[in-house]
Write an enzyme that holds these catalytic residues in place. Sequence first.
Site, mmCIF file in Angstrom:
data_model
loop_
_atom_site.group_PDB
_atom_site.id
_atom_site.type_symbol
_atom_site.label_atom_id
_atom_site.label_comp_id
_atom_site.label_asym_id
_atom_site.label_seq_id
_atom_site.Cartn_x
_atom_site.Cartn_y
_atom_site.Cartn_z
ATOM 1 N N ARG B 50 0.793 -1.092 -0.002
ATOM 2 C CA ARG B 50 -0.014 0.012 0.069
ATOM 3 C C ARG B 50 0.815 1.154 -0.220
ATOM 4 O O ARG B 50 1.446 1.652 1.032
ATOM 5 C CB ARG B 50 -0.829 0.049 1.274
ATOM 6 C CG ARG B 50 -1.721 -1.163 1.435
ATOM 7 C CD ARG B 50 -2.401 -1.013 2.902
ATOM 8 N NE ARG B 50 -3.151 -2.204 3.089
ATOM 9 C CZ ARG B 50 -3.887 -2.560 3.964
ATOM 10 N NH1 ARG B 50 -4.028 -1.516 5.180
ATOM 11 N NH2 ARG B 50 -4.620 -3.484 4.258
ATOM 12 N N ASP B 52 2.024 5.211 -0.065
ATOM 13 C CA ASP B 52 1.504 6.355 0.463
ATOM 14 C C ASP B 52 0.877 7.399 -0.458
ATOM 15 O O ASP B 52 1.316 7.195 -1.637
ATOM 16 C CB ASP B 52 2.558 7.040 1.321
ATOM 17 C CG ASP B 52 2.955 6.336 2.539
ATOM 18 O OD1 ASP B 52 2.011 5.850 3.123
ATOM 19 O OD2 ASP B 52 4.023 6.825 3.012
ATOM 20 N N TYR B 111 12.136 -1.169 -3.158
ATOM 21 C CA TYR B 111 11.990 0.498 -3.468
ATOM 22 C C TYR B 111 13.237 1.062 -4.116
ATOM 23 O O TYR B 111 14.215 0.723 -3.616
ATOM 24 C CB TYR B 111 11.413 0.975 -2.081
ATOM 25 C CG TYR B 111 10.094 0.842 -1.692
ATOM 26 C CD1 TYR B 111 8.930 1.423 -2.055
ATOM 27 C CD2 TYR B 111 9.879 -0.079 -0.799
ATOM 28 C CE1 TYR B 111 7.808 1.236 -1.710
ATOM 29 C CE2 TYR B 111 8.216 -0.655 -0.471
ATOM 30 C CZ TYR B 111 7.338 0.264 -0.949
ATOM 31 O OH TYR B 111 6.333 -0.220 -0.419
ATOM 32 N N ARG B 198 10.727 5.915 3.763
ATOM 33 C CA ARG B 198 11.154 7.428 4.009
ATOM 34 C C ARG B 198 11.400 8.018 5.294
ATOM 35 O O ARG B 198 12.347 8.851 4.917
ATOM 36 C CB ARG B 198 9.614 8.086 3.759
ATOM 37 C CG ARG B 198 8.848 8.015 2.237
ATOM 38 C CD ARG B 198 7.452 8.486 2.222
ATOM 39 N NE ARG B 198 7.559 9.679 2.935
ATOM 40 C CZ ARG B 198 6.326 10.333 2.998
ATOM 41 N NH1 ARG B 198 5.063 9.663 2.950
ATOM 42 N NH2 ARG B 198 6.042 11.400 3.528
#
Lengths: 246, 246
Positions: B50, B52, B111, B198
């Site tokens: 999921r 952001d 990522y 992040r």
Amino acid sequence: MTRWRLTIEFDGGPFMGWQRQDHGPSVQQTLEEAVERMVHERAVFTAAGRTDAGVHALAMTAHVDIERDLTPHRLREGLNALVRPQPISVLEVQEAPDDWHARFSCIQRRYLYRILNRRAPPALEAGKLWHVPVALDVEAMQEGASMLIGRHDFTTFRSVHCQSDSPVKTLDRLDVTRNGEEIHIQAAARSFLHHQVRSMVGCLGLVGRGQWRPEDMGKALEARDRASLGLNAPPHGLYFVEAVYP
Amino acid sequence: MTRWRLTIEFDGGPFMGWQRQDHGPSVQQTLEEAVERMVHERAVFTAAGRTDAGVHALAMTAHVDIERDLTPHRLREGLNALVRPQPISVLEVQEAPDDWHARFSCIQRRYLYRILNRRAPPALEAGKLWHVPVALDVEAMQEGASMLIGRHDFTTFRSVHCQSDSPVKTLDRLDVTRNGEEIHIQAAARSFLHHQVRSMVGCLGLVGRGQWRPEDMGKALEARDRASLGLNAPPHGLYFVEAVYP
């Protein structure tokens, strides 16, 4: 008065091109308005090349004369603050001799054309490349491209609006390479005719699809006739990459 | 009923994230509405992760069950036509076994975080990377990153909204490399906590600036306390790159 040499990145999407136009926003006008707000002078920017509406620049070179005393740092930071939110970024500023000219001193222009060659349309880079959903034959495109290298009359690949004195130009480089899902076409010449890169790329697209044989590129060139042209590739795949100076 | 496995690229800019939200558009909702218009079924998409609001995907994997008989080609082409003009592109569609699950079958998520490390702001890729105008020390960042590799309690790098059962995760990879003006941070793990990538990148930014020493990364990890966190890097530099399956 100082002559400033600037290196400028821009996204061509929202602009009618580099050059000032009556009918819409341009990169030139946006920069000139930023200078006016910054130092209250009506300065004129001159670029190495005039890009079409929608064409991008990784590093366009331009010059501008400004009366007010400035540092390179202050000019760059000021312009970058004042052009927001327009997608223009001044990468570098340096002082130039008074007789240095972004257009006339330039000895080579380099362009990159990006094709996304896959079935699915682009999501992340929509508006940043030409989407060609059928598989292109890169070897045939490279063979066709090689026929345009050298000094030729490029009338076939010239826009009716071209203001160049002569259709004879020397093409230094036209390379076609595959990079994963992308095909990159790199072009270099002292100068190009109006629409020349997009016209050459459009015809290479026909070669890649098998609608033209590689040797049809040479035949189109020899015809010296716009009617022999395949099609123009769209502007949003084209990037002005570099202006070379002595 | 067929279970379809899809590979999806999207620009996270206009979305509240992958997952359906009451307060704004999501990638999931856009795809589900496209399916409904296409085959008049209320199908539910499940993704490997999921993301952001604002986070992009080069290749998210998802599955959806559809009653109507379709070919992979027709499903992909139909979705790509119906999601326009939203920046979502279905890259690949294939049939999957009924017990295959985009989320639970996934054994690794990858990522990429992109930092533009130069003085001038981005023009062509605005919204596609984190602009850090001061020079970052990539070697120090890599040294700091190496302290997080392995199985640890990542409470420090966890959002207060995280729904994971445990803060203990195994980080397989956290690599920092320079690519011209860009710094790329590549992260891989079986799964991540909410905001973990992040948060780690935000702290690495402090290390790169010299505000943290590399060993402060290890100290922040050992503290197991959100208060030890530097800052979250912004979402628009983050890309979901790949979901790996056995």
